[in-house]
Design a protein around this motif. Structure first.
Motif, mmCIF file in Angstrom:
data_model
loop_
_atom_site.group_PDB
_atom_site.id
_atom_site.type_symbol
_atom_site.label_atom_id
_atom_site.label_comp_id
_atom_site.label_asym_id
_atom_site.label_seq_id
_atom_site.Cartn_x
_atom_site.Cartn_y
_atom_site.Cartn_z
ATOM 1 N N CYS A 1 1.765 4.626 2.832
ATOM 2 C CA CYS A 1 1.385 4.033 1.546
ATOM 3 C C CYS A 1 2.477 4.230 0.506
ATOM 4 C CB CYS A 1 0.062 4.611 1.071
ATOM 5 S SG CYS A 1 -1.233 4.553 2.304
ATOM 6 N N ARG A 2 3.693 4.432 0.965
ATOM 7 C CA ARG A 2 4.843 4.596 0.075
ATOM 8 C C ARG A 2 4.624 5.732 -0.939
ATOM 9 N NH1 ARG A 2 5.709 -0.704 -2.698
ATOM 10 N NH2 ARG A 2 7.682 0.223 -3.277
ATOM 11 N N ARG B 1 1.986 6.516 -2.449
ATOM 12 C CA ARG B 1 0.983 6.219 -3.494
ATOM 13 C C ARG B 1 -0.410 6.715 -3.110
ATOM 14 N NH1 ARG B 1 6.066 3.924 -4.003
ATOM 15 N NH2 ARG B 1 6.211 2.591 -5.831
ATOM 16 N N GLY B 2 -0.650 6.874 -1.826
ATOM 17 C CA GLY B 2 -2.008 7.208 -1.387
ATOM 18 C C GLY B 2 -2.187 8.686 -1.113
ATOM 19 N N HIS C 1 -5.723 8.857 1.610
ATOM 20 C CA HIS C 1 -5.777 7.388 1.627
ATOM 21 C C HIS C 1 -4.811 6.775 2.626
ATOM 22 C CE1 HIS C 1 -8.323 7.915 -1.746
ATOM 23 N NE2 HIS C 1 -7.384 8.485 -2.466
ATOM 24 N N ILE D 1 7.146 2.166 -10.305
ATOM 25 C CA ILE D 1 5.830 2.795 -10.497
ATOM 26 C C ILE D 1 4.694 1.779 -10.662
ATOM 27 C CG2 ILE D 1 6.016 3.079 -13.025
ATOM 28 C CD1 ILE D 1 4.776 5.880 -12.659
ATOM 29 N N ASP E 1 4.511 -1.083 -9.236
ATOM 30 C CA ASP E 1 4.484 -1.952 -8.068
ATOM 31 C C ASP E 1 3.182 -1.828 -7.282
ATOM 32 O OD1 ASP E 1 6.111 -3.808 -6.845
ATOM 33 O OD2 ASP E 1 6.607 -2.432 -5.210
ATOM 34 N N GLY E 2 2.662 -2.942 -6.842
ATOM 35 C CA GLY E 2 1.549 -2.900 -5.896
ATOM 36 C C GLY E 2 0.164 -2.840 -6.503
ATOM 37 N N VAL E 3 0.055 -2.966 -7.824
ATOM 38 C CA VAL E 3 -1.292 -2.996 -8.430
ATOM 39 C C VAL E 3 -1.955 -4.332 -8.120
ATOM 40 C CG1 VAL E 3 -2.631 -2.821 -10.549
ATOM 41 C CG2 VAL E 3 -0.567 -1.437 -10.280
ATOM 42 N N TYR E 4 -1.183 -5.392 -8.345
ATOM 43 C CA TYR E 4 -1.694 -6.734 -8.067
ATOM 44 C C TYR E 4 -0.860 -7.406 -6.978
ATOM 45 C CZ TYR E 4 -4.394 -6.249 -12.346
ATOM 46 O OH TYR E 4 -5.268 -5.810 -13.294
ATOM 47 N N ALA E 5 -1.526 -8.277 -6.242
ATOM 48 C CA ALA E 5 -0.833 -9.042 -5.205
ATOM 49 C C ALA E 5 -0.070 -10.184 -5.860
ATOM 50 C CB ALA E 5 -1.828 -9.585 -4.209
#
Lengths: 344, 328
Positions: free
Chosen positions: A117-118, A120-121, A125, A338, A340-344
């Motif tokens: 998860c890079r 982030r998780g 997660h 930071i 990055d990846g909240v929205y597609a």
């Protein structure tokens, strides 16, 4: 140190029943995966103690048979060819058993950009969407309603996939569990609800949280198949989950399988374990340890020698050593990314 | 152009998308033969069958979870929560799951789902069937929040929401379902995050959402007779918010009135006010930024109590007029 020669009561009969399906190579691989999970968890604990990782973790030491038995019964592949996995916060073992890369898992645990998860998780997660592992869930019963959607999607897309969702005894007392099992039942969805009953929901012991002998009794209330298995017998879990998968593929709907197991470590890093005795933990370790039992079975049946069994433990430690080295050599996430990846 | 009601426009959008894309399905309580509590999905089960217009038990967490799981595995579900109030029963799935899985998994998963729900008061449904909870979702990273005010916007925004790869909370308004307006028959998309200047005017900028857009337009008609021209702005998508047209407008008028039905404290108006105050528009303000919003009480049952809980046309006229006449 050689392992004790203690078998689960049903091990030999299950071995003979399943030998043809599994074969010696698969059995050896299952044992190695169990060792790998334990080695991963022991290293995770050590890395934390040494201050080399931050955050928290939920260790599944003692529960390896459930993870490996269940995953071995599923088709692990990508896209429409593979089954789906959803699991829970104590999920390192499930991911490793599903076939996740130890390197990417360790990197995620250590918060690195090269992790699944890079970074982030983290521990709670871990997901590998490419192999249909839809992720571990930090919310008790959080993944259970999601399984309903996966089951619906399988049905609507007309594939023969099955969704395995693993949760703990605590989750069986969440409202979401009720909604999900009922919906899965009325629509006959291809889902295996696997309840990993490790005896404690954090500190809450099973008998104080349930007024029924077995969680699987609840299946009757939803009109679905329910059964309880020895979760420290990898073949017992394998058999129950295989049969549930077959029922699901046959269009017979979901199953609720309760796997009786035990966690040796505390709930998470801060647990002083005032709710149970050392003797109780030791009794499970000495007499029902899933790795000890499975090793004994494979030695007794001649699938491996004692020395090979010992070798597997060392092999697992080496796998973990390499994963730690990979992770430590990996970069941290770039602060510039930071958002990055909240929205597609 | 052809006129449709807000509910008909939504239905047409759903139907047209379902006709062309088998990955789209509907799921919710009483959306099949009943047609949905407000009739939005009426007749769709006859066309698409129970496999794609799925009636559920009363299980709001289950509905949200079903949308998430299906969205993660290749479908584009459109869920319906019968009354927005009931979304409180879905909150864990929406806030902790739908909103977070993509980020939590390092950007490697997507959750293309829409959850439709009617909010708002005015039907005498009292405290547990009349709430406007949109700002709760605005506060959650990972969710999008859309609130159409007209039949045209309802159809165009719904189609965009369905094809957005993120979880979209789509807030409808009960009193708007029967309102009519021009709606093209051909499918069309209104991009999300595109704030719309609904009416031009030079004296006061009125930023309004949902049914308050309708009321603000009525207020603008009345005030125009007095020589006060309102510029009405509808964000349409609350999150992610396109604030540039709002800031541009306030630079022009120097006065801002924010109107929404939801309770004022902690409401979306606070965010709009902060965006204006924190922008270059601040230097152009000729009066304090004003908010007109719901009272800080549950929605009462009695007709007059209910009416007086949330902004009405006359309140907007009064506030806008006062603001037009105020100067630092």
């Amino acid at each position: 140190m050689t392992m004790k020669d203690v078998l689960s009561p049903t091990a030999l009969s299950l071995y003979h029943e399943l030998l043809e399906t599994l074969g010696p190579e698969a059995l050896k691989k299952m044992l190695l995966t169990m060792h790998t999970i334990r080695a991963f968890e022991e290293r995770a604990e050590q890395l934390y103690a040494e201050g080399r990782v931050h955050g928290t973790m939920h260790l599944s030491i003692g529960q390896e048979a459930t993870a490996v038995g269940a995953s071995s019964a599923m088709i692990r592949s990508s896209g429409d060819a593979g089954d789906y996995l959803l699991n829970h916060h104590r999920g390192h073992g499930h991911c490793l058993a599903w076939g996740s890369s130890v390197d990417k898992m360790m990197a995620e645990f250590m918060g690195k950009e090269t992790g699944y998860c890079r970074g982030r998780g983290g521990s709670m997660h871990i997901a590998d969407v490419d192999s249909n592992n839809l992720g571990a869930n930090g919310i008790v019963a959080g993944g259970v309603p999601i399984a309903v959607g996966v089951g619906l999607s399988i049905k609507m897309r007309g594939t023969s996939q099955v969704c395995l969702v693993i949760f703990g005894d605590g989750a069986a007392n969440e409202g979401a569990f009720h909604e999900a099992l009922n919906m899965a039942s009325i629509w006959k969805l291809p889902i295996i609800f696997l309840c990993e009953n490790n005896q404690y929901a954090m500190s809450m012991p099973y008998p104080k949280a349930f007024n029924i002998e077995k969680i699987s009794q609840r299946a009757a209330g939803y009109g679905i198949h329910g059964e309880t298995v020895d979760g420290n017998d990898v073949l017992a879990v394998y058999k129950a989950v295989s049969e549930a998968a077959q029922r699901a593929r046959n269009g017979e709907g979901p199953s609720l399988i309760e796997s009786i197991t035990y966690r040796y470590k505390g709930h998470s890093k801060s647990d002083k374990q005032a709710y149970r005795t050392r003797e109780e933990v030791q009794d499970w370790r000495d007499n029902r340890d899933p790795i000890m039992r499975f090793n004994a079975l494979l030695v007794r049946t001649g699938v491996i020698t004692e020395a090979e069994g010992e070798g597997m433990r060392e092999q697992a430690v080496e796998i973990i050593d390499r994963a730690v080295a990979f992770s430590e050599a990996s970069p941290d996430p770039d602060l510039k990314m930071i958002m990055d990846g909240v929205y597609a | 152009m052809r006129e449709l009601s807000y509910a008909e426009a939504l239905r047409e959008g759903l139907r047209q998308m379902m006709e062309t894309d088998p990955s789209i399905f509907l799921i919710g309580e009483d959306i099949g033969v009943y047609g949905g509590a407000f009739g939005v999905t009426a007749g769709l089960i006859d066309q698409f069958g129970g496999q794609r217009v799925i009636d559920t038990p009363i299980s709001e967490a289950g509905i949200a979870g079903a949308c998430i799981g299906a969205a993660l595995t290749g479908m584009r579900p459109v869920g319906e929560i019968q009354f927005m109030d009931f979304v409180t029963l879905s909150m864990e799935q929406l806030v902790l799951q739908a909103a977070k899985v993509r980020f939590m998994f390092g950007g490697k998963a997507k959750v293309p789902m829409v959850l439709r729900m009617p909010g708002g008061s005015g039907t005498g449904a009292a405290a547990q069937h009349s709430e406007s909870l949109e700002n709760w979702f605005v506060h959650v990273p990972g969710l999008k929040v859309v609130m159409p005010a007209t039949p045209y916007d309802a159809k165009g925004l719904l189609i965009s929401a369905i094809y957005d790869d993120n979880p979209v909370i789509f807030v409808e308004h009960k009193l708007l379902y029967k309102t009519k307006g021009d709606v093209p028959e051909k499918p069309y998309r209104i991009p999300l995050s595109q704030t719309h200047v609904v009416r031009q005017g030079q004296h006061v900028t009125v930023i309004a959402t949902s049914i308050m857009v309708t009321r603000a337009l009525a207020a603008a008609d009345a005030l125009a007779k007095e020589g006060i021209e309102l510029e009405i702005i509808d964000p349409r998508t609350l999150k992610p918010l396109d604030d540039a047209p709002i800031i541009e407008s306030v630079k022009k008028t120097g006065r801002a009135l924010i109107v929404h039905e939801a309770v004022e404290i902690g409401g979306f108006g606070g965010e709009i006010a902060a965006r204006i105050a924190g922008s270059e528009a601040f230097d152009y303000l000729e009066a304090p930024i004003r908010r007109l919003a719901g009272l800080d009480i549950p929605i009462p049952y009695n007709r007059e109590l209910e009416r007086n809980t949330v902004p009405q046309i006359e309140n907007i006229i009064h506030e806008a007029r006062k603001l037009a006449q105020t100067a630092y």
